[in-house]
Design a protein around this motif. Structure first.
Motif, mmCIF file in Angstrom:
data_model
loop_
_atom_site.group_PDB
_atom_site.id
_atom_site.type_symbol
_atom_site.label_atom_id
_atom_site.label_comp_id
_atom_site.label_asym_id
_atom_site.label_seq_id
_atom_site.Cartn_x
_atom_site.Cartn_y
_atom_site.Cartn_z
ATOM 1 N N LEU A 10 0.837 -1.204 0.000
ATOM 2 C CA LEU A 10 0.000 0.000 0.000
ATOM 3 C C LEU A 10 0.870 1.251 0.000
ATOM 4 N N GLY A 11 1.774 1.351 0.954
ATOM 5 C CA GLY A 11 2.619 2.533 1.058
ATOM 6 C C GLY A 11 3.551 2.686 -0.125
ATOM 7 N N ALA A 12 4.122 1.566 -0.597
ATOM 8 C CA ALA A 12 5.019 1.630 -1.749
ATOM 9 C C ALA A 12 4.261 2.045 -3.002
ATOM 10 N N GLY A 13 3.011 1.595 -3.116
ATOM 11 C CA GLY A 13 2.197 1.975 -4.265
ATOM 12 C C GLY A 13 1.841 3.447 -4.258
ATOM 13 N N VAL A 14 1.495 3.962 -3.085
ATOM 14 C CA VAL A 14 1.193 5.391 -2.970
ATOM 15 C C VAL A 14 2.442 6.207 -3.268
ATOM 16 N N GLY A 89 16.448 7.675 5.221
ATOM 17 C CA GLY A 89 15.460 8.628 4.755
ATOM 18 C C GLY A 89 14.038 8.170 4.988
ATOM 19 N N ALA A 90 13.763 6.897 4.723
ATOM 20 C CA ALA A 90 12.411 6.377 4.930
ATOM 21 C C ALA A 90 12.062 6.333 6.410
ATOM 22 N N THR A 91 13.046 6.016 7.241
ATOM 23 C CA THR A 91 12.806 6.023 8.690
ATOM 24 C C THR A 91 12.464 7.425 9.172
ATOM 25 N N ALA A 92 13.146 8.423 8.627
ATOM 26 C CA ALA A 92 12.850 9.808 8.987
ATOM 27 C C ALA A 92 11.409 10.176 8.623
ATOM 28 N N LEU A 93 10.912 9.661 7.490
ATOM 29 C CA LEU A 93 9.524 9.915 7.118
ATOM 30 C C LEU A 93 8.568 9.310 8.149
ATOM 31 N N VAL A 94 8.854 8.079 8.553
ATOM 32 C CA VAL A 94 7.991 7.416 9.536
ATOM 33 C C VAL A 94 8.021 8.143 10.872
ATOM 34 N N ALA A 133 6.931 3.779 5.674
ATOM 35 C CA ALA A 133 6.805 2.389 6.115
ATOM 36 C C ALA A 133 6.731 1.451 4.918
ATOM 37 N N GLY A 134 6.055 1.890 3.857
ATOM 38 C CA GLY A 134 5.975 1.062 2.655
ATOM 39 C C GLY A 134 7.326 0.851 2.002
ATOM 40 N N LEU A 135 8.128 1.897 1.937
ATOM 41 C CA LEU A 135 9.462 1.771 1.344
ATOM 42 C C LEU A 135 10.366 0.880 2.184
ATOM 43 N N LEU A 136 10.281 1.013 3.499
ATOM 44 C CA LEU A 136 11.087 0.167 4.374
ATOM 45 C C LEU A 136 10.689 -1.298 4.226
ATOM 46 N N GLY A 137 9.385 -1.541 4.202
ATOM 47 C CA GLY A 137 8.911 -2.917 4.068
ATOM 48 C C GLY A 137 9.297 -3.528 2.739
ATOM 49 N N ALA A 138 9.189 -2.754 1.675
ATOM 50 C CA ALA A 138 9.546 -3.258 0.348
ATOM 51 C C ALA A 138 11.038 -3.556 0.260
#
Length: 205
Positions: A10-14, A89-94, A133-138
């Motif tokens: 979901l997050g990676a798609g958005v 960077g993705a962690t900073a977003l979360v 979170a989507g980028l981290l998970g992917a």
């Protein structure tokens, strides 16, 4: 906002679709998110239910500005070649407004890990948590090589390939893939048209 921690798609798609709303990618049509109404349509199409908008109604100009800034940050992460930098960077977003992970029951009564956003989070903050979170998970599940540039030669799009086979080539397959197929078809047709012409044989009597 609350979403399943395991649902990185979901997050990676958005993240992918948000990056590809930019005029850099949409050269023929221009900016997609031209006003708050366009942002609202984007959220509706992706079934993003924002608690910030529940409080304030529809997206505002300030919400739009925040999302456009977030779009630049996400693109920079997709372009980053170092995995550690993507994670940072993705962690900073979360961390902007993320709360959790926390346990909640799903519709079937099973406990699931969720990520939530802080009560005072803005729309851009909520999207930052969702996409981060989507980028981290992917990255963890599929690997950094799934963060790709569109292979269409006239496109600047980026995407995260969350497909099972991992063979996605285009940021917008229904647009870039079809456009390239049409271009290749026309090139083949022109090539055939430029070939040598042959005259029919005549036989003497």
């Amino acid at each position: 906002m609350k979403f399943l921690f395991s649902d990185y798609g979901l997050g990676a798609g958005v993240a992918t679709d948000l990056v590809n709303t930019a005029p850099l990618v949409r050269r023929s049509t221009g900016e997609v998110l031209v006003d708050p109404a366009a942002l609202e349509r984007f959220l509706t199409e992706h079934e993003v239910r924002s608690e910030a908008l529940t409080r304030d109604g529809r997206p505002s100009g300030e919400d739009l500005d925040g999302v456009l800034m977030l779009r630049q940050e996400i693109r920079a992460l997709l372009e980053t070649t170092a995995e550690d930098d993507v994670v940072s960077g993705a962690t900073a977003l979360v961390m902007r407004a993320g709360v959790g992970p926390i346990l909640h029951r799903d519709a079937e009564g099973h406990w699931q890990w969720h990520v939530a956003t802080a009560p005072d989070a803005t729309l851009a903050d909520e999207l930052a948590v969702l996409t981060g979170a989507g980028l981290l998970g992917a990255l963890r599940t599929l690997g950094h090589d799934r963060f790709r540039s569109c292979t269409s030669p006239d496109c600047e799009g980026m995407f995260v390939d969350t497909s099972r086979a991992g063979r996605r080539r285009y940021c917008m397959p229904e647009v870039c893939g079809n456009r390239l197929n049409v271009a290749n078809y026309r090139a083949r047709q022109q090539g055939r048209g430029k070939g040598p012409t042959t005259r029919p044989r005549t036989t003497g009597r």
